[in-house]
Design a protein around this motif. Structure first.
Motif, PDB file in Angstrom:
ATOM      1  N   MET A  65     102.056  45.818  60.117  1.00  0.00           N
ATOM      2  CA  MET A  65     101.477  45.181  58.931  1.00  0.00           C
ATOM      3  C   MET A  65      99.970  44.971  59.130  1.00  0.00           C
ATOM      4  O   MET A  65      99.181  45.253  58.230  1.00  0.00           O
ATOM      5  N   TYR A 106     114.954  34.124  62.134  1.00  0.00           N
ATOM      6  CA  TYR A 106     115.814  34.598  61.051  1.00  0.00           C
ATOM      7  C   TYR A 106     116.786  35.657  61.564  1.00  0.00           C
ATOM      8  O   TYR A 106     117.990  35.603  61.306  1.00  0.00           O
ATOM      9  N   LYS A 155     114.391  36.233  52.034  1.00  0.00           N
ATOM     10  CA  LYS A 155     115.480  36.619  52.935  1.00  0.00           C
ATOM     11  C   LYS A 155     116.200  35.381  53.470  1.00  0.00           C
ATOM     12  O   LYS A 155     117.430  35.375  53.583  1.00  0.00           O
ATOM     13  N   LEU A 156     115.406  34.356  53.827  1.00  0.00           N
ATOM     14  CA  LEU A 156     115.995  33.119  54.361  1.00  0.00           C
ATOM     15  C   LEU A 156     116.893  32.462  53.330  1.00  0.00           C
ATOM     16  O   LEU A 156     117.979  31.986  53.656  1.00  0.00           O
ATOM     17  N   ILE A 160     125.564  35.006  62.813  1.00  0.00           N
ATOM     18  CA  ILE A 160     126.544  35.067  61.723  1.00  0.00           C
ATOM     19  C   ILE A 160     127.378  36.333  61.836  1.00  0.00           C
ATOM     20  O   ILE A 160     128.594  36.325  61.689  1.00  0.00           O
ATOM     21  N   TYR A 196     104.056  38.715  52.835  1.00  0.00           N
ATOM     22  CA  TYR A 196     104.982  38.735  53.989  1.00  0.00           C
ATOM     23  C   TYR A 196     105.806  37.450  54.035  1.00  0.00           C
ATOM     24  O   TYR A 196     107.027  37.481  54.162  1.00  0.00           O
ATOM     25  N   LEU A 226     109.866  36.824  53.493  1.00  0.00           N
ATOM     26  CA  LEU A 226     110.664  36.145  54.519  1.00  0.00           C
ATOM     27  C   LEU A 226     111.418  34.971  53.906  1.00  0.00           C
ATOM     28  O   LEU A 226     112.607  34.753  54.188  1.00  0.00           O
ATOM     29  N   GLN A 267     124.406  32.624  51.997  1.00  0.00           N
ATOM     30  CA  GLN A 267     125.531  33.282  52.659  1.00  0.00           C
ATOM     31  C   GLN A 267     126.306  32.275  53.513  1.00  0.00           C
ATOM     32  O   GLN A 267     127.532  32.228  53.486  1.00  0.00           O
ATOM     33  N   ILE A 268     125.550  31.454  54.280  1.00  0.00           N
ATOM     34  CA  ILE A 268     126.181  30.437  55.131  1.00  0.00           C
ATOM     35  C   ILE A 268     126.936  29.421  54.276  1.00  0.00           C
ATOM     36  O   ILE A 268     128.055  29.033  54.566  1.00  0.00           O
ATOM     37  N   LEU A 295     120.141  34.166  53.267  1.00  0.00           N
ATOM     38  CA  LEU A 295     120.954  33.829  54.437  1.00  0.00           C
ATOM     39  C   LEU A 295     121.568  32.451  54.278  1.00  0.00           C
ATOM     40  O   LEU A 295     122.750  32.237  54.582  1.00  0.00           O
ATOM     41  N   LYS A 351     110.316  35.309  61.784  1.00  0.00           N
ATOM     42  CA  LYS A 351     111.219  36.426  61.509  1.00  0.00           C
ATOM     43  C   LYS A 351     112.256  36.558  62.623  1.00  0.00           C
ATOM     44  O   LYS A 351     113.427  36.833  62.362  1.00  0.00           O
TER      45      LYS A 351
END
Lengths: 353, 92
Positions: free
Chosen positions: A215, A341, B80-81, A348, B73, B77, B87-88, B84, A338
């Protein structure tokens, strides 16, 4: 990798970057000359030279002095200096009949000095054509040294002719590439560690840090392109460093594709770790060796001094090195987020099995 | 039925946020391109905006590009978090 717990290094990165932003944007540039007219003259002429300065204080200065310099021991001083305002000045010169060298056209360097701005120069400010003359008398030239020239007080960045204020991009564009390189080295370390130990966490770290570095590389290409537009007047030149860097970036983009292509985590980890070692090894000759073998517009290539002299003097270094450190720390911060994450997702995934 | 509605509004919200992020990045990109292109268009004039005052605005644009890049960026992120987290939550 040492696990640094806590926030201090993240805060340090942010503070250093703030220092670079504020300092890098507020420290003034040295005085310089942006425009001179006329640019041609003949020997023996009396000329009035119109000069536009940058960051100059001609009117407030008590004593403005100006010289035309032929070589290190031949000068002509301006007979009178007429300042219109802070930025504009008229210089009166009596050009001698003879020139110190035998060349038909002689370039002269303009030097202006006053106690506020210090001394500053414009190379090749005036081209003097030698007219036929029987006289061979160099007595009109001042052969003594210039005596005491003033020095500008306080912190200033060097004034470079085409660069002007964009010399500040050194802290952002150039530092980005250095930070990218350091991040890639950290990523490489984790790739090697993964291949040695087989611990999956190393693969997560290696891949994420590499991605942040890529990046940075993309940012470097974009910012460099913008900088080039306003200094070299084109977004992309055939400069060897640009093309080689683009090739290196493509190699690393292939790394991203490789990681995206496989769903088998174990195989993906092994493949991408070994690929990243090869990619790094390809990066070194592409960015550091090949551009140095030929001519390039970038400093440090084709026999130019590498990041030295006026391109990176000590005042620029005050902000350039901190900027690299800050960008590396911020990059590590972003990749740590990241990485956390990815670790969660891995957990999981393991639980689902 | 209520649950379904909740879920529906959630996905709608997510879609909206995703669209919003795309729009923001697109608009900022467009602004930058327009700014740069106007410079190219009025090259005949002696001084244009990005070359005025010693080209300082070029430095500003470079910093803006880095900043926008980092923000994009972080936004991705964040996105995405959130996924997740959901999902949990669903698993529990």
């Amino acid at each position: 990798m040492i696990k640094i717990k806590g926030l201090w290094w993240k805060a340090l990165g942010a503070i250093i970057f703030l220092y670079v932003l504020i300092g890098g944007m507020t420290v003034p540039l040295n005085s310089g000359i942006t425009y001179t007219n006329p640019s041609n003259a003949k020997t023996g002429q009396r000329i009035v030279m119109e000069v536009t300065g940058y960051n100059t204080h001609f009117k407030s200065a008590l004593q403005n002095r100006a010289w035309l310099k032929a070589d290190s021991s031949h000068f002509i001083q301006a007979t009178s200096v007429q300042q219109n305002d802070e930025m504009h000045v008229l210089l009166h010169f009596d050009l001698p009949f003879t020139m110190p060298s035998k060349e038909k056209v002689q370039p002269l360097t303009l030097i202006i000095d006053n106690e506020i701005d210090g001394a500053f120069v414009q190379p090749n400010a005036l081209f003097v054509t030698v007219s036929d003359s029987l006289q061979n008398d160099l007595s009109q030239w001042q052969t003594l040294q210039l005596g005491s020239l003033n020095k500008k007080s306080g912190l200033t960045f060097p004034y470079r002719n085409i660069l002007n204020e964009t010399i500040r991009n050194t802290f952002f564009h150039v530092a980005l590439w250095f930070a990218m390189f350091i991040l890639l080295i950290i990523g490489l370390y984790h790739a090697i560690q993964y291949l040695r130990t087989g611990i999956y966490d190393h693969d997560i770290q290696s891949a994420t840090i590499n991605k942040v570095a890529i990046m940075y590389g993309v940012f470097g290409l974009i910012t460099g392109s913008i900088w080039a537009k306003f200094t070299w007047n084109t977004f992309w030149t055939t400069d060897v460093k640009l093309n080689m860097t683009a090739v290196a970036m493509l190699i690393y983009l292939a790394y991203l594709v490789l990681r995206g292509a496989s769903t088998d985590t174990d195989r993906r980890a092994k493949l991408s770790a070994s690929y990243s070692i090869f990619a790094f090894l390809a990066l070194i000759p592409l960015v550091f060796v090949i551009p140095r073998l030929t001519d390039s517009l970038h400093p440090g290539n084709g026999g130019n001094p590498a990041l030295g002299g006026e391109d990176l003097d000590n005042t620029l270094r005050l902000f350039f090195y901190p900027s690299i450190i800050a960008l590396v720390l911020l990059g590590m911060w972003m990749s740590q987020l990241k990485i956390r994450y990815e670790r969660l997702q891995e957990k999981i995934f393991q639980n689902q099995k | 039925m209520k649950d379904y509605k909740k879920k529906f509004s959630k996905t709608k919200n997510k879609l909206f946020m995703f669209k919003l992020s795309q729009i923001i990045s697109f608009v900022s990109l467009c602004c930058m391109m327009i700014l740069i292109n106007t410079q190219a268009a009025c090259q005949g004039s002696s001084i244009d905006f990005l070359r005025s005052t010693g080209k300082i605005y070029t430095v500003v644009i470079v910093i803006a590009v880095i900043f926008i890049g980092i923000v994009i960026y972080l936004y991705r992120l964040d996105h995405k978090l959130t996924k997740l987290e959901n999902q949990i939550k669903n698993e529990q």
